[in-house]
Scaffold this active site. Structure first.
Site, PDB file in Angstrom:
ATOM      1  N   THR A 128     -85.081  29.377  47.657  1.00 52.49           N
ATOM      2  CA  THR A 128     -85.099  30.520  47.498  1.00 52.49           C
ATOM      3  C   THR A 128     -86.831  30.808  47.793  1.00 52.49           C
ATOM      4  OG1 THR A 128     -85.316  32.301  46.879  1.00 52.49           O
ATOM      5  CG2 THR A 128     -84.760  30.893  45.509  1.00 52.49           C
ATOM      6  N   ASP A 129     -87.831  32.093  47.991  1.00 53.63           N
ATOM      7  CA  ASP A 129     -88.703  32.496  48.085  1.00 53.63           C
ATOM      8  C   ASP A 129     -89.206  33.122  46.225  1.00 53.63           C
ATOM      9  OD1 ASP A 129     -87.320  34.278  48.258  1.00 53.63           O
ATOM     10  OD2 ASP A 129     -88.874  36.301  49.072  1.00 53.63           O
ATOM     11  N   GLU A 130     -87.789  33.059  46.021  1.00 55.01           N
ATOM     12  CA  GLU A 130     -88.105  33.502  44.470  1.00 55.01           C
ATOM     13  C   GLU A 130     -89.029  33.306  43.422  1.00 55.01           C
ATOM     14  OE1 GLU A 130     -84.660  36.334  43.139  1.00 55.01           O
ATOM     15  OE2 GLU A 130     -83.993  36.631  45.362  1.00 55.01           O
ATOM     16  N   TYR A 154     -81.844  33.157  37.022  1.00 54.39           N
ATOM     17  CA  TYR A 154     -81.708  32.999  38.942  1.00 54.39           C
ATOM     18  C   TYR A 154     -82.410  31.689  39.371  1.00 54.39           C
ATOM     19  CZ  TYR A 154     -80.987  32.300  44.326  1.00 54.39           C
ATOM     20  OH  TYR A 154     -80.853  31.714  45.329  1.00 54.39           O
ATOM     21  N   LYS A 158     -83.033  27.773  40.202  1.00 55.73           N
ATOM     22  CA  LYS A 158     -83.903  27.461  41.617  1.00 55.73           C
ATOM     23  C   LYS A 158     -84.687  26.122  41.302  1.00 55.73           C
ATOM     24  CE  LYS A 158     -81.582  27.473  45.215  1.00 55.73           C
ATOM     25  NZ  LYS A 158     -80.050  27.082  45.459  1.00 55.73           N
TER      26      LYS A 158
HETATM   27  P1  NAD Z   1     -73.449  32.146  48.602  1.00 58.02           P
HETATM   28  O1  NAD Z   1     -73.065  32.551  47.159  1.00 58.02           O
HETATM   29  O2  NAD Z   1     -72.694  33.026  49.758  1.00 58.02           O
HETATM   30  O3  NAD Z   1     -72.593  31.552  48.866  1.00 58.02           O
HETATM   31  C1  NAD Z   1     -72.598  29.561  47.864  1.00 58.02           C
HETATM   32  C2  NAD Z   1     -71.797  28.835  47.645  1.00 58.02           C
HETATM   33  O4  NAD Z   1     -71.229  27.463  47.015  1.00 58.02           O
HETATM   34  C3  NAD Z   1     -70.187  29.503  47.767  1.00 58.02           C
HETATM   35  O5  NAD Z   1     -69.297  29.165  49.204  1.00 58.02           O
HETATM   36  C4  NAD Z   1     -69.829  29.234  46.863  1.00 58.02           C
HETATM   37  O6  NAD Z   1     -68.085  28.807  46.661  1.00 58.02           O
HETATM   38  C5  NAD Z   1     -70.489  27.529  46.624  1.00 58.02           C
HETATM   39  N1  NAD Z   1     -70.031  26.873  45.127  1.00 58.02           N
HETATM   40  C6  NAD Z   1     -70.775  27.420  44.110  1.00 58.02           C
HETATM   41  N2  NAD Z   1     -70.644  26.581  42.815  1.00 58.02           N
HETATM   42  C7  NAD Z   1     -70.265  25.428  43.232  1.00 58.02           C
HETATM   43  C8  NAD Z   1     -70.285  23.906  42.766  1.00 58.02           C
HETATM   44  N3  NAD Z   1     -70.535  24.041  41.253  1.00 58.02           N
HETATM   45  N4  NAD Z   1     -69.820  23.177  43.933  1.00 58.02           N
HETATM   46  C9  NAD Z   1     -69.552  23.020  44.984  1.00 58.02           C
HETATM   47  N5  NAD Z   1     -69.554  24.971  45.535  1.00 58.02           N
HETATM   48  C10 NAD Z   1     -70.569  25.766  44.567  1.00 58.02           C
HETATM   49  O7  NAD Z   1     -74.472  32.054  48.560  1.00 58.02           O
HETATM   50  P2  NAD Z   1     -75.725  32.077  50.286  1.00 58.02           P
HETATM   51  O8  NAD Z   1     -76.266  33.377  49.694  1.00 58.02           O
HETATM   52  O9  NAD Z   1     -75.006  31.585  50.996  1.00 58.02           O
HETATM   53  O10 NAD Z   1     -76.913  31.066  49.339  1.00 58.02           O
HETATM   54  C11 NAD Z   1     -76.721  30.025  50.082  1.00 58.02           C
HETATM   55  C12 NAD Z   1     -78.056  28.695  49.527  1.00 58.02           C
HETATM   56  O11 NAD Z   1     -78.942  29.265  49.404  1.00 58.02           O
HETATM   57  C13 NAD Z   1     -78.298  28.797  47.576  1.00 58.02           C
HETATM   58  O12 NAD Z   1     -78.838  27.729  47.475  1.00 58.02           O
HETATM   59  C14 NAD Z   1     -79.459  30.278  47.368  1.00 58.02           C
HETATM   60  O13 NAD Z   1     -79.911  30.237  47.045  1.00 58.02           O
HETATM   61  C15 NAD Z   1     -80.306  29.894  49.117  1.00 58.02           C
HETATM   62  N6  NAD Z   1     -80.609  31.028  49.177  1.00 58.02           N
HETATM   63  C16 NAD Z   1     -80.200  32.399  49.772  1.00 58.02           C
HETATM   64  C17 NAD Z   1     -80.891  33.571  49.986  1.00 58.02           C
HETATM   65  C18 NAD Z   1     -80.127  34.880  50.329  1.00 58.02           C
HETATM   66  O14 NAD Z   1     -81.287  35.540  50.547  1.00 58.02           O
HETATM   67  N7  NAD Z   1     -78.810  34.723  50.163  1.00 58.02           N
HETATM   68  C19 NAD Z   1     -82.318  33.458  50.003  1.00 58.02           C
HETATM   69  C20 NAD Z   1     -82.617  31.757  50.452  1.00 58.02           C
HETATM   70  C21 NAD Z   1     -81.892  30.983  49.780  1.00 58.02           C
END
Ligand code: NAD
Length: 353
Positions: A128-130, A154, A158
């Site tokens: 993430t950009d965070e 968070y 990350k």
């Molecule tokens: P989300 O919370 O919708 O999904 C996370 C998934 O991971 C869920 O299906 C959950 O069941 C699974 N999970 C959690 N803990 C687990 C574990 N211990 N073992 C196996 N599975 C596990 O998240 P998202 O928004 O889809 O984000 C996905 C990735 O992208 C993350 O790594 C997040 O940091 C990164 N990201 C998200 C955004 C955003 O805007 N949503 C932006 C940049 C990066």
């Protein structure tokens, strides 16, 4: 042909990516590993169930025995690692799960890959950009070389996982790739995050909570554009490198919420509160709330030829229509009966004002 392991593939971005990948590369084998926390929903992948090339495994990325078994029996040669605890507000209330999954889980996955019998040719870590922290109004957008300065548990978890991934490349030669993307939005996003929360609350006639003065700036990336960028990095990125993925859509939270209200007013003529903007309510700011994020994505544009294709107006329109039409998807999450973990009343705990 690739045998891909996708962690967190039942979550928001993960499930969009799995559907994207299976459609574009139908000859690849895709194994999804997901613990189905409150944020994971196996129904997000229901269109793929029963296909020979697809397998869903419910399990935890901290389970080393399971990881070793999957890597070997499925002869996995590429990993896309989405699994994480991903909601900043929850990390403030309860950081433990964030450290467990984001740091220890990533470490466990890296260790399993390091010792895998079948060599791993690509390990894509989705971040993430965070991690770069907060920018002032005049600061230039963050590049891949900007020092990390995470401000929430968070973001810190990350950042920590990013460092581990980098170290496994430097130390053990694991062919890792890291992406840092800006805020995503689109279909299948759990309705605790800003855009789906607003869509759902507008439809239900509930208050639309906006933190602080609403002037925090985020750079919004439509999830389908993110999936295309991950495809570019996974297939053509240089191992050991990091790529920023920005949407080029910087907007204040209050402007974003206002846009959504106007869109929903047009899409749904009989909303409970009209115009829906009347429901906007400024609430006490989130502690440590980053003021502005912005990414410089020149590297992925110039080296891999990726550019975002969906404007904010188009993407918000598609997202608003999806939440309007898919009450069957989000209503059970509010009632706690959907998803594996069941969200119960927790959604409103965070924005309890
Ligand atoms: P989300 O919370 O919708 O999904 C996370 C998934 O991971 C869920 O299906 C959950 O069941 C699974 N999970 C959690 N803990 C687990 C574990 N211990 N073992 C196996 N599975 C596990 O998240 P998202 O928004 O889809 O984000 C996905 C990735 O992208 C993350 O790594 C997040 O940091 C990164 N990201 C998200 C955004 C955003 O805007 N949503 C932006 C940049 C990066």
């Amino acid at each position: 042909m690739t045998n891909l392991l996708i962690t967190g593939g039942a979550g928001f971005i993960g499930s969009n990516f799995v559907r994207y990948w299976c459609k574009k590369y139908p000859r690849d084998r895709v194994v999804v590993l997901d613990a189905l926390t409150y944020a994971g929903n196996q129904q997000n992948l229901s269109t793929l169930e029963g296909q020979n090339s697809f397998r869903f495994v419910r399990g935890d990325i901290r389970d080393r025995v399971l990881l070793d078994t999957l890597l070997e029996t499925e002869t996995i040669d590429a990993i896309v690692h989405f699994a994480a605890e991903s909601h900043v507000d929850r990390s403030i209330i309860s950081p433990d799960a964030f450290l467990q999954t984001n740091i220890f889980g990533t470490y466990t996955l890296l260790e399993a890959c390091r010792h895998a019998r079948n060599p791993i040719s690509r390990f894509l870590h989705v971040s993430t950009d965070e991690v770069y922290g907060s920018l002032g109004p005049e600061d230039p957008p963050c590049a891949e070389t900007t020092p990390y300065s995470p401000n929430s548990p968070y973001a810190a978890s990350k950042a920590s996982s990013d460092h581990l991934v980098r170290a496994y490349h430097q130390t053990y030669g694991l062919p890792t790739l890291i992406t840092n993307s800006s805020n995503n939005y689109g279909p299948y996003q759990f309705p605790e995050k800003l855009i789906p929360l607003m869509c759902v609350n507008i439809l239900l006639g509930k208050p639309l909570p906006v933190y602080g003065d609403g002037q925090n700036v985020r750079d919004w990336l439509f999830v389908a554009d993110h999936c295309r960028a991950l495809d570019c990095v996974l297939t053509r990125g240089q191992p050991g490198e990091t790529y920023n993925i920005g949407g080029d859509n910087q907007v204040t939270n209050i402007d974003l919420v206002t846009m959504l209200c106007q869109l929903m007013d047009q899409l749904v003529p009989d909303l409970p509160i009209q115009p829906s903007q009347r429901a906007i309510a400024f609430v006490r700011d989130r502690p440590g709330h980053d003021r502005r994020y912005a990414l410089n994505s020149r590297k992925i544009r110039e080296e891999l030829g990726w550019t975002p294709g969906v404007s904010l107006e188009e993407g918000l329109g598609e997202t608003a229509r999806w939440y309007r039409d898919r009450r069957d998807w989000w209503q059970p999450l509010l009632e706690g009966s959907g998803g594996a973990g069941g969200a119960g009343g927790e959604l409103y705990l965070i924005f309890n004002f």
